[in-house]
Design an enzyme around this catalytic site. Structure first.
Site, short mmCIF file in Angstrom:
data_model
loop_
_atom_site.label_atom_id
_atom_site.label_comp_id
_atom_site.label_asym_id
_atom_site.label_seq_id
_atom_site.Cartn_x
_atom_site.Cartn_y
_atom_site.Cartn_z
N GLU A 88 73.09 16.79 116.40
CA GLU A 88 74.29 16.51 117.19
C GLU A 88 74.88 15.17 116.76
O GLU A 88 76.08 14.97 116.80
CB GLU A 88 73.93 16.50 118.68
CG GLU A 88 75.13 16.54 119.57
CD GLU A 88 74.75 16.72 121.02
OE1 GLU A 88 74.92 17.83 121.54
OE2 GLU A 88 74.27 15.73 121.63
N CYS B 111 78.59 12.83 128.91
CA CYS B 111 78.81 14.11 128.21
C CYS B 111 79.45 15.18 129.09
O CYS B 111 79.73 16.29 128.63
CB CYS B 111 77.51 14.63 127.61
SG CYS B 111 76.94 13.60 126.23
N HIS C 92 85.31 23.55 114.52
CA HIS C 92 86.50 23.10 115.22
C HIS C 92 86.76 23.89 116.50
O HIS C 92 87.90 24.13 116.87
CB HIS C 92 87.73 23.12 114.30
CG HIS C 92 87.71 21.99 113.32
ND1 HIS C 92 86.96 22.05 112.16
CD2 HIS C 92 88.31 20.79 113.35
CE1 HIS C 92 87.12 20.92 111.49
NE2 HIS C 92 87.92 20.12 112.20
#
Length: 154
Positions: free
Chosen positions: A133, A25, A75
């Site tokens: 998530e 990540c 976004h």
């Protein structure tokens, strides 16, 4: 009078990178987030009110959460303020959110609570936020675990 909880679910897309993280990540990657916002309160019991019987109008909650969370974060690329390329990326792309914290799911949930707590119209209150998530991983913020009434450290 009974206390009621009502929940509205939202979805948004976002990308982030975890600066200094020791796993995958640390790279820029994306998520299809699911956000559940739960409000609690007593119902409006005024027969002459158009909101009679409601804690909060679902449409009003949708407008509030859309304005405060979905529009800025959908976004978006979420980066910690100390990320080396953060300001350069922000100049090049429209929706780069530079945050004063590591943009983990946990920290985003706390941040979202800090934005919503003061914005929920009284007498209703934010009860919880659940942020997914992935389809099988979520974090949850509960007002009962965070007793601050109208302000939260974000």
């Amino acid at each position: 009078m009974n206390t009621i909880r009502l929940t509205k679910e939202f979805r948004f897309e976002g990308a982030h990178a975890l600066t200094g993280y020791d796993g995958l990540c640390r790279h820029i990657h994306g998520h299809s987030y699911r956000l559940q916002v739960t409000i609690c309160g007593k119902t409006n019991n005024h027969p002459d009110s158009p909101k009679d019987g409601m804690v909060i109008d679902f449409g009003s909650l949708k407008e509030l959460v859309t304005h405060i969370i979905i529009e800025p974060f959908d976004h978006a690329l979420l980066l910690r303020s100390d990320a080396k390329l953060a300001s350069e990326l922000q100049q090049q792309y429209q929706n780069v959110q530079i945050l004063p914290f590591q943009p983990t799911c946990e920290q985003l949930c706390i941040h979202f609570a800090s934005l919503l707590v003061p914005a929920i119209p009284k007498p209703a209150e934010l009860f919880s936020i659940r942020l997914y998530e992935t389809s099988s991983s979520f974090v949850e913020w509960l007002a009962t675990d965070n007793p601050q009434k109208r302000e939260i450290d974000g």
